[in-house]
Design a protein around this motif. Structure first.
Motif, PDB file in Angstrom:
ATOM      1  N   ALA A  33     -27.947   0.701 -40.135  1.00  0.00           N
ATOM      2  CA  ALA A  33     -27.313   1.435 -39.048  1.00  0.00           C
ATOM      3  C   ALA A  33     -25.924   1.917 -39.458  1.00  0.00           C
ATOM      4  N   LEU A  34     -25.184   1.116 -40.205  1.00  0.00           N
ATOM      5  CA  LEU A  34     -23.848   1.497 -40.642  1.00  0.00           C
ATOM      6  C   LEU A  34     -23.901   2.727 -41.539  1.00  0.00           C
ATOM      7  N   THR A  35     -24.917   2.827 -42.374  1.00  0.00           N
ATOM      8  CA  THR A  35     -25.081   4.000 -43.235  1.00  0.00           C
ATOM      9  C   THR A  35     -25.162   5.271 -42.400  1.00  0.00           C
ATOM     10  N   ARG A  36     -25.950   5.226 -41.335  1.00  0.00           N
ATOM     11  CA  ARG A  36     -26.094   6.389 -40.456  1.00  0.00           C
ATOM     12  C   ARG A  36     -24.788   6.685 -39.722  1.00  0.00           C
ATOM     13  N   CYS A  37     -24.101   5.657 -39.264  1.00  0.00           N
ATOM     14  CA  CYS A  37     -22.838   5.823 -38.558  1.00  0.00           C
ATOM     15  C   CYS A  37     -21.785   6.478 -39.444  1.00  0.00           C
ATOM     16  N   ILE A  97      -6.251   5.217 -32.588  1.00  0.00           N
ATOM     17  CA  ILE A  97      -7.310   4.334 -33.087  1.00  0.00           C
ATOM     18  C   ILE A  97      -8.585   4.618 -32.303  1.00  0.00           C
ATOM     19  N   LEU A  98      -9.656   4.937 -33.013  1.00  0.00           N
ATOM     20  CA  LEU A  98     -10.959   5.153 -32.393  1.00  0.00           C
ATOM     21  C   LEU A  98     -11.862   3.986 -32.782  1.00  0.00           C
ATOM     22  N   ARG A  99     -12.607   3.487 -31.807  1.00  0.00           N
ATOM     23  CA  ARG A  99     -13.479   2.335 -32.047  1.00  0.00           C
ATOM     24  C   ARG A  99     -14.907   2.704 -31.670  1.00  0.00           C
ATOM     25  N   LEU A 100     -15.854   2.334 -32.527  1.00  0.00           N
ATOM     26  CA  LEU A 100     -17.274   2.437 -32.211  1.00  0.00           C
ATOM     27  C   LEU A 100     -18.000   1.310 -32.927  1.00  0.00           C
ATOM     28  N   ASP A 101     -19.278   1.132 -32.609  1.00  0.00           N
ATOM     29  CA  ASP A 101     -20.078   0.078 -33.219  1.00  0.00           C
ATOM     30  C   ASP A 101     -20.874   0.631 -34.395  1.00  0.00           C
ATOM     31  N   ALA A 102     -21.355  -0.265 -35.240  1.00  0.00           N
ATOM     32  CA  ALA A 102     -22.082   0.154 -36.442  1.00  0.00           C
ATOM     33  C   ALA A 102     -23.372   0.886 -36.122  1.00  0.00           C
ATOM     34  N   ASP A 103     -23.977   0.614 -34.963  1.00  0.00           N
ATOM     35  CA  ASP A 103     -25.233   1.277 -34.615  1.00  0.00           C
ATOM     36  C   ASP A 103     -25.008   2.539 -33.784  1.00  0.00           C
ATOM     37  N   CYS A 104     -23.781   3.056 -33.787  1.00  0.00           N
ATOM     38  CA  CYS A 104     -23.458   4.267 -33.029  1.00  0.00           C
ATOM     39  C   CYS A 104     -23.519   5.503 -33.920  1.00  0.00           C
ATOM     40  N   VAL A 105     -23.771   6.651 -33.280  1.00  0.00           N
ATOM     41  CA  VAL A 105     -23.811   7.934 -33.978  1.00  0.00           C
ATOM     42  C   VAL A 105     -22.953   8.914 -33.191  1.00  0.00           C
ATOM     43  N   ARG A 132     -25.215   8.075 -25.016  1.00  0.00           N
ATOM     44  CA  ARG A 132     -26.638   8.362 -24.855  1.00  0.00           C
ATOM     45  C   ARG A 132     -27.378   7.491 -25.861  1.00  0.00           C
ATOM     46  N   PHE A 133     -28.577   7.102 -25.525  1.00  0.00           N
ATOM     47  CA  PHE A 133     -29.372   6.322 -26.466  1.00  0.00           C
ATOM     48  C   PHE A 133     -29.999   7.248 -27.506  1.00  0.00           C
ATOM     49  N   VAL A 134     -30.076   6.778 -28.742  1.00  0.00           N
ATOM     50  CA  VAL A 134     -30.669   7.572 -29.818  1.00  0.00           C
ATOM     51  C   VAL A 134     -32.051   7.060 -30.203  1.00  0.00           C
ATOM     52  N   ASP A 135     -32.498   6.000 -29.549  1.00  0.00           N
ATOM     53  CA  ASP A 135     -33.844   5.489 -29.796  1.00  0.00           C
ATOM     54  C   ASP A 135     -34.464   5.101 -28.462  1.00  0.00           C
ATOM     55  N   GLY A 136     -35.666   4.556 -28.496  1.00  0.00           N
ATOM     56  CA  GLY A 136     -36.370   4.253 -27.255  1.00  0.00           C
ATOM     57  C   GLY A 136     -37.101   5.487 -26.733  1.00  0.00           C
ATOM     58  N   PRO A 137     -37.734   5.386 -25.571  1.00  0.00           N
ATOM     59  CA  PRO A 137     -38.470   6.528 -25.000  1.00  0.00           C
ATOM     60  C   PRO A 137     -37.562   7.741 -24.828  1.00  0.00           C
ATOM     61  N   ARG A 138     -37.957   8.869 -25.421  1.00  0.00           N
ATOM     62  CA  ARG A 138     -37.094  10.046 -25.458  1.00  0.00           C
ATOM     63  C   ARG A 138     -36.680  10.515 -24.066  1.00  0.00           C
ATOM     64  N   MET A 139     -37.605  10.535 -23.126  1.00  0.00           N
ATOM     65  CA  MET A 139     -37.312  11.050 -21.792  1.00  0.00           C
ATOM     66  C   MET A 139     -36.340  10.155 -21.021  1.00  0.00           C
ATOM     67  N   LEU A 140     -36.243   8.900 -21.436  1.00  0.00           N
ATOM     68  CA  LEU A 140     -35.415   7.942 -20.702  1.00  0.00           C
ATOM     69  C   LEU A 140     -34.052   7.689 -21.333  1.00  0.00           C
ATOM     70  N   GLY A 216     -23.808   8.600 -29.490  1.00  0.00           N
ATOM     71  CA  GLY A 216     -25.152   8.049 -29.525  1.00  0.00           C
ATOM     72  C   GLY A 216     -25.091   6.575 -29.857  1.00  0.00           C
ATOM     73  N   MET A 217     -25.936   5.787 -29.209  1.00  0.00           N
ATOM     74  CA  MET A 217     -25.964   4.356 -29.505  1.00  0.00           C
ATOM     75  C   MET A 217     -27.399   3.842 -29.419  1.00  0.00           C
ATOM     76  N   SER A 218     -27.632   2.719 -30.049  1.00  0.00           N
ATOM     77  CA  SER A 218     -28.970   2.145 -30.076  1.00  0.00           C
ATOM     78  C   SER A 218     -29.276   1.393 -28.784  1.00  0.00           C
ATOM     79  N   MET A 219     -30.552   1.451 -28.397  1.00  0.00           N
ATOM     80  CA  MET A 219     -31.001   0.725 -27.210  1.00  0.00           C
ATOM     81  C   MET A 219     -31.354  -0.731 -27.515  1.00  0.00           C
ATOM     82  N   ARG A 220     -31.291  -1.112 -28.781  1.00  0.00           N
ATOM     83  CA  ARG A 220     -31.798  -2.424 -29.176  1.00  0.00           C
ATOM     84  C   ARG A 220     -31.124  -3.610 -28.497  1.00  0.00           C
ATOM     85  N   PRO A 221     -29.815  -3.556 -28.139  1.00  0.00           N
ATOM     86  CA  PRO A 221     -29.239  -4.730 -27.468  1.00  0.00           C
ATOM     87  C   PRO A 221     -29.846  -5.007 -26.103  1.00  0.00           C
ATOM     88  N   PHE A 222     -30.568  -4.011 -25.548  1.00  0.00           N
ATOM     89  CA  PHE A 222     -31.094  -4.158 -24.198  1.00  0.00           C
ATOM     90  C   PHE A 222     -32.600  -4.393 -24.182  1.00  0.00           C
TER      91      PHE A 222
END
Length: 273
Positions: A33-37, A97-105, A132-140, A216-222
């Motif tokens: 995920a960090l590579t993509r970020c 200072i800007l902060r984001l998580d490794a699984d963010c885009v 916005r989520f970048v994974d999970g069901p596209r419509m949701l 963009g962020m991952s839905m995986r924590p949820f």
């Protein structure tokens, strides 16, 4: 006339000193995920002056991924996101200072939009953005992200007396961080670092929403019930660790009083010109 390619890869030295930008990314065992970020950060329309990856005890290739991408790696031996985030802010040299998580885009204009907003609003100490989520069901993806952020705001704003900060999309002035760095609960891994930062920052400084700074962020924590329950527990822990000093009625009164004082000081400054 500057062409699009030159604008997208503007040299770092072209930013005025007061607009220099540091990006902070806490990470633990999230190399893919960090590579993509980091690739998304490299594709920004306004290049950060530095990217700091805070390695919180990774056993995978996260640190090596960061170094290959040109980021500065800071090792955090104390476990927990609060410690890692605070260490990253301490290490930052940028005025912003800007902060984001490794699984963010981040969207390509993320850095540029945040810096422009700080320029337009010199009275704002921190901006918090949408997602916005970048994974999970596209419509949701978008509606679920909007529902999550709304629920987060409704749950935390009454305790704070103002907007919370959303850790996956936060921007703050370094001088504002220096005001609160000694008071944040950086050594308590059982709370939310962004919620805790909002407690300390929002009492004396202005926090403003910047919904157009998309992330963009991952839905995986949820996707895990136990993981979601852990997040709820950390939220309660973050609230109660600030009591009784920040018990809501007491805090609301201080927040309103400090806001009135800031507004009066700005009004007096305008009249004195």
């Amino acid at each position: 006339m500057t062409n699009a390619t030159e604008q997208r890869h503007r040299p770092r030295g072209s930013l005025p000193d007061y607009l220099t930008v540091s990006v902070v990314i806490p990470v633990k065992n999230d190399a893919v995920a960090l590579t993509r970020c980091l690739a998304a950060l490299a594709d920004q329309t306004r290049t950060p002056n530095e990217t700091i990856v805070v390695d919180n005890g990774s056993s995978d290739a996260s640190a090596e991924v960061a170094r290959r991408a040109g980021a500065r790696v800071v090792e955090c031996v104390r476990p927990g996101i609060p410690a890692a985030s605070a260490l990253g802010y301490d290490a930052a040299t940028g005025a912003v200072i800007l902060r984001l998580d490794a699984d963010c885009v981040p969207d390509p204009t993320w850095v540029e939009m945040v810096v422009a907003s700080f320029t337009r609003h010199p009275d704002v100490a921190a901006f918090t953005g949408g997602a916005r989520f970048v994974d999970g069901p596209r419509m949701l993806r978008r509606p679920l992200a909007a529902a999550y952020l709304l629920a987060y705001t409704l749950a935390t704003a009454p305790a704070l007396g103002h907007l919370p900060l959303f850790g996956s999309n936060v921007a703050l002035r370094r001088d504002a961080w220096n005001d609160v760095r000694s008071s944040v609960h950086r050594h308590d891994a059982s709370l939310h670092d962004d919620f805790d930062l909002a407690y300390h920052l929002g009492e004396h400084h202005r926090i403003r929403l910047l919904p157009t700074a998309a992330m963009g962020m991952s839905m995986r924590p949820f996707t895990s019930a136990s993981g979601f329950a852990t997040r709820i527990g950390r939220g309660f822990r973050t609230v109660t660790v600030h009591w009784p000093h920040d018990f809501p009625p007491l805090r609301w009164r201080r927040v309103v009083w400090n806001r009135l004082r800031r507004d009066r000081a700005r009004s007096d400054a305008r009249l004195a010109r």
